[in-house]
Design a protein around this motif. Sequence first.
Motif, PDB file in Angstrom:
ATOM      1  N   TYR A 137       0.857  -1.178   0.000  1.00 30.91           N
ATOM      2  CA  TYR A 137       0.000   0.000   0.000  1.00 30.91           C
ATOM      3  C   TYR A 137       0.897   1.232   0.000  1.00 30.91           C
ATOM      4  CZ  TYR A 137      -2.909   3.768   1.557  1.00 30.91           C
ATOM      5  OH  TYR A 137      -3.522   4.992   1.622  1.00 30.91           O
ATOM      6  N   ILE A 138       0.575   2.205  -0.854  1.00 31.23           N
ATOM      7  CA  ILE A 138       1.351   3.452  -0.877  1.00 31.23           C
ATOM      8  C   ILE A 138       0.484   4.580  -0.342  1.00 31.23           C
ATOM      9  CG2 ILE A 138       2.666   5.077  -2.307  1.00 31.23           C
ATOM     10  CD1 ILE A 138       2.981   2.850  -4.389  1.00 31.23           C
ATOM     11  N   ASN A 139       0.931   5.203   0.760  1.00 32.65           N
ATOM     12  CA  ASN A 139       0.220   6.375   1.270  1.00 32.65           C
ATOM     13  C   ASN A 139       0.730   7.580   0.496  1.00 32.65           C
ATOM     14  OD1 ASN A 139      -0.554   8.734   2.764  1.00 32.65           O
ATOM     15  ND2 ASN A 139      -1.075   7.374   4.464  1.00 32.65           N
ATOM     16  N   LEU A 140      -0.162   8.149  -0.345  1.00 34.88           N
ATOM     17  CA  LEU A 140       0.214   9.226  -1.261  1.00 34.88           C
ATOM     18  C   LEU A 140      -0.021  10.614  -0.675  1.00 34.88           C
ATOM     19  CD1 LEU A 140      -1.329   7.323  -4.212  1.00 34.88           C
ATOM     20  CD2 LEU A 140       1.058   8.023  -4.180  1.00 34.88           C
ATOM     21  N   GLY A 141      -0.421  10.659   0.582  1.00 28.36           N
ATOM     22  CA  GLY A 141      -0.610  11.958   1.240  1.00 28.36           C
ATOM     23  C   GLY A 141      -1.815  12.723   0.715  1.00 28.36           C
ATOM     24  N   ILE A 142      -2.876  11.968   0.316  1.00 30.86           N
ATOM     25  CA  ILE A 142      -4.091  12.637  -0.175  1.00 30.86           C
ATOM     26  C   ILE A 142      -5.061  12.763   0.999  1.00 30.86           C
ATOM     27  CG2 ILE A 142      -5.900  12.609  -1.982  1.00 30.86           C
ATOM     28  CD1 ILE A 142      -4.041  10.775  -3.599  1.00 30.86           C
ATOM     29  N   GLY A 143      -4.696  13.600   1.949  1.00 25.30           N
ATOM     30  CA  GLY A 143      -5.548  13.914   3.110  1.00 25.30           C
ATOM     31  C   GLY A 143      -6.132  12.693   3.793  1.00 25.30           C
ATOM     32  N   GLU A 144      -7.368  12.863   4.260  1.00 20.94           N
ATOM     33  CA  GLU A 144      -8.061  11.814   5.007  1.00 20.94           C
ATOM     34  C   GLU A 144      -8.320  10.564   4.164  1.00 20.94           C
ATOM     35  OE1 GLU A 144      -8.936  11.259   8.242  1.00 20.94           O
ATOM     36  OE2 GLU A 144      -7.407  12.818   8.356  1.00 20.94           O
ATOM     37  N   TYR A 145      -8.449  10.772   2.860  1.00 20.40           N
ATOM     38  CA  TYR A 145      -8.684   9.634   1.956  1.00 20.40           C
ATOM     39  C   TYR A 145      -7.561   8.603   2.102  1.00 20.40           C
ATOM     40  CZ  TYR A 145      -8.456   6.970  -2.368  1.00 20.40           C
ATOM     41  OH  TYR A 145      -8.331   5.947  -3.273  1.00 20.40           O
ATOM     42  N   SER A 146      -6.310   9.117   2.116  1.00 22.13           N
ATOM     43  CA  SER A 146      -5.166   8.198   2.241  1.00 22.13           C
ATOM     44  C   SER A 146      -5.165   7.504   3.605  1.00 22.13           C
ATOM     45  CB  SER A 146      -3.849   8.958   2.060  1.00 22.13           C
ATOM     46  OG  SER A 146      -3.670   9.292   0.708  1.00 22.13           O
ATOM     47  N   ASN A 147      -5.481   8.258   4.646  1.00 19.93           N
ATOM     48  CA  ASN A 147      -5.455   7.655   5.980  1.00 19.93           C
ATOM     49  C   ASN A 147      -6.528   6.575   6.125  1.00 19.93           C
ATOM     50  OD1 ASN A 147      -3.455   9.477   6.473  1.00 19.93           O
ATOM     51  ND2 ASN A 147      -4.800  10.958   7.477  1.00 19.93           N
ATOM     52  N   ARG A 148      -7.713   6.878   5.591  1.00 22.35           N
ATOM     53  CA  ARG A 148      -8.800   5.893   5.691  1.00 22.35           C
ATOM     54  C   ARG A 148      -8.479   4.630   4.887  1.00 22.35           C
ATOM     55  NH1 ARG A 148     -12.383  10.457   6.039  1.00 22.35           N
ATOM     56  NH2 ARG A 148     -12.493  10.661   3.773  1.00 22.35           N
ATOM     57  N   SER A 149      -7.909   4.827   3.700  1.00 27.35           N
ATOM     58  CA  SER A 149      -7.629   3.636   2.884  1.00 27.35           C
ATOM     59  C   SER A 149      -6.514   2.795   3.526  1.00 27.35           C
ATOM     60  CB  SER A 149      -7.307   4.009   1.433  1.00 27.35           C
ATOM     61  OG  SER A 149      -6.383   5.035   1.360  1.00 27.35           O
ATOM     62  N   GLN A 150      -5.544   3.478   4.143  1.00 28.67           N
ATOM     63  CA  GLN A 150      -4.478   2.717   4.822  1.00 28.67           C
ATOM     64  C   GLN A 150      -5.062   1.861   5.958  1.00 28.67           C
ATOM     65  OE1 GLN A 150      -0.882   4.874   5.740  1.00 28.67           O
ATOM     66  NE2 GLN A 150      -0.233   3.358   7.254  1.00 28.67           N
ATOM     67  N   GLU A 151      -6.007   2.432   6.685  1.00 29.65           N
ATOM     68  CA  GLU A 151      -6.626   1.674   7.788  1.00 29.65           C
ATOM     69  C   GLU A 151      -7.341   0.425   7.262  1.00 29.65           C
ATOM     70  OE1 GLU A 151      -7.440   5.725  10.303  1.00 29.65           O
ATOM     71  OE2 GLU A 151      -9.198   4.497   9.788  1.00 29.65           O
ATOM     72  N   VAL A 152      -8.023   0.583   6.128  1.00 27.01           N
ATOM     73  CA  VAL A 152      -8.761  -0.556   5.554  1.00 27.01           C
ATOM     74  C   VAL A 152      -7.801  -1.698   5.209  1.00 27.01           C
ATOM     75  CG1 VAL A 152     -10.060  -1.300   3.505  1.00 27.01           C
ATOM     76  CG2 VAL A 152     -10.732   0.778   4.702  1.00 27.01           C
ATOM     77  N   VAL A 153      -6.712  -1.377   4.529  1.00 25.57           N
ATOM     78  CA  VAL A 153      -5.799  -2.457   4.118  1.00 25.57           C
ATOM     79  C   VAL A 153      -5.076  -3.064   5.324  1.00 25.57           C
ATOM     80  CG1 VAL A 153      -5.503  -1.636   1.744  1.00 25.57           C
ATOM     81  CG2 VAL A 153      -3.891  -0.888   3.454  1.00 25.57           C
ATOM     82  N   GLU A 154      -4.753  -2.225   6.302  1.00 28.49           N
ATOM     83  CA  GLU A 154      -4.069  -2.759   7.486  1.00 28.49           C
ATOM     84  C   GLU A 154      -4.977  -3.698   8.273  1.00 28.49           C
ATOM     85  OE1 GLU A 154      -0.597   0.565   8.358  1.00 28.49           O
ATOM     86  OE2 GLU A 154      -2.508   0.812   9.376  1.00 28.49           O
ATOM     87  N   ARG A 155      -6.251  -3.331   8.376  1.00 29.39           N
ATOM     88  CA  ARG A 155      -7.201  -4.198   9.099  1.00 29.39           C
ATOM     89  C   ARG A 155      -7.331  -5.541   8.388  1.00 29.39           C
ATOM     90  NH1 ARG A 155     -10.299   0.199  10.809  1.00 29.39           N
ATOM     91  NH2 ARG A 155     -11.403   0.340   8.823  1.00 29.39           N
ATOM     92  N   PHE A 156      -7.441  -5.506   7.058  1.00 28.59           N
ATOM     93  CA  PHE A 156      -7.611  -6.740   6.289  1.00 28.59           C
ATOM     94  C   PHE A 156      -6.393  -7.650   6.458  1.00 28.59           C
ATOM     95  CE2 PHE A 156      -7.473  -9.250   2.330  1.00 28.59           C
ATOM     96  CZ  PHE A 156      -8.735  -9.842   2.390  1.00 28.59           C
ATOM     97  N   ALA A 157      -5.194  -7.052   6.356  1.00 29.00           N
ATOM     98  CA  ALA A 157      -3.961  -7.842   6.489  1.00 29.00           C
ATOM     99  C   ALA A 157      -3.925  -8.526   7.853  1.00 29.00           C
ATOM    100  CB  ALA A 157      -2.746  -6.934   6.309  1.00 29.00           C
ATOM    101  N   GLN A 158      -4.319  -7.774   8.862  1.00 27.61           N
ATOM    102  CA  GLN A 158      -4.276  -8.322  10.214  1.00 27.61           C
ATOM    103  C   GLN A 158      -5.311  -9.439  10.403  1.00 27.61           C
ATOM    104  OE1 GLN A 158      -5.022  -5.578  13.392  1.00 27.61           O
ATOM    105  NE2 GLN A 158      -3.391  -6.462  14.633  1.00 27.61           N
ATOM    106  N   GLN A 159      -6.535  -9.174   9.935  1.00 30.10           N
ATOM    107  CA  GLN A 159      -7.604 -10.183  10.076  1.00 30.10           C
ATOM    108  C   GLN A 159      -7.243 -11.499   9.402  1.00 30.10           C
ATOM    109  OE1 GLN A 159     -10.970  -8.390   8.228  1.00 30.10           O
ATOM    110  NE2 GLN A 159     -11.401  -7.035   9.964  1.00 30.10           N
TER     111      GLN A 159
END
Length: 302
Positions: free
Chosen positions: A78-100
């Motif tokens: 996952y690449i956090n491109l620094g697109i405000g809250e959109y990037s932060n929210r998408s990072q959380e989604v992928v991190e949760r999935f990887a962990q689950q």
Amino acid sequence: MKCVRCKKKAKILLKRHNAAFCNDCFLYYYANQVNRNIRRHKMFDRNDKILVVVSGGKDSMALWDVLAKEGYNVVAMYINLGIGEYSNRSQEVVERFAQQKGLELIVKDIKKEYGLDIYVLAKTLKRSTCSVCGSIKRYLFNKVAYDGGFSVVATGHNLDDEAATLLGNLLSWEEGYLARQSPVLEKTHPKLVKKVKPLYTLTERENLYYVLLNRIEFLHEECPHATGARSILYKEVLNRLEEESPGTKHRFISGFLEKGRKHFQDVAEKLELKECKTCGQVTTTEECSFCRFIKVCNQQER
Ligand code: Q46
Ligand code: ZN
């Protein structure tokens, strides 16, 4: 409406195949399509180490899940491109999935790791945000894969993306892009990693069904810069054509790959590839755009 495979009540109608499926048989059809694309284009096999690029959207989440379930050796990036809250929210989604799911995930943050800011770059270089963003992503896909010993990079491009890109490239006769439009980009330099699109025959709607049926969390919102993009207009036009004549998008893409693409090959072969004087990655100029971007951002900070 009955499922074409098991004859139970169908839930999903795929007009372009003139077929309907129940939920279970749809998932069987979906995995079959993915495996068929992989085999048909010799994308990879179970011995390959595959880097799957994920954004948190339905397409890349579906790709990550289906490849992991089918037993391929995948690591997601996952690449956090620094697109405000959109990037932060998408990072959380992928991190949760990887962990689950207990899956491996590499996170790259362009601001934290390289000091890059796509807005500063777009303004200073007078380029669109998407063009700067695209260059950064392409660079990191290859660099992370090459440095990590991956044999292939897989992205979640779907049939709608591919048909819209093809239409756009044809309308402006972008010969270089037409030469490169393919579900497989082979390695043309020792430092370039092969790129593949295993979902290129599956539609956005089919990927959406896949993630919904599997209860996979995904980010519903699009990147804020996607709105108003030309590709959205092309997708609308193609959807209209598809409605009138189911199968149009698929015929458009497969016809181009079989009959059209070969006419642009000499354009691709003329490109002279070099190694960047700063980072050593493959480029067509003395210094790659990524290294130039780092310099621009450093100067702006001073
Ligand atoms: S290029 Fe443009 Fe995308 Fe980057 S800025 Fe957003 S819309 S994420 S595919
Ligand atoms: Zn470089």
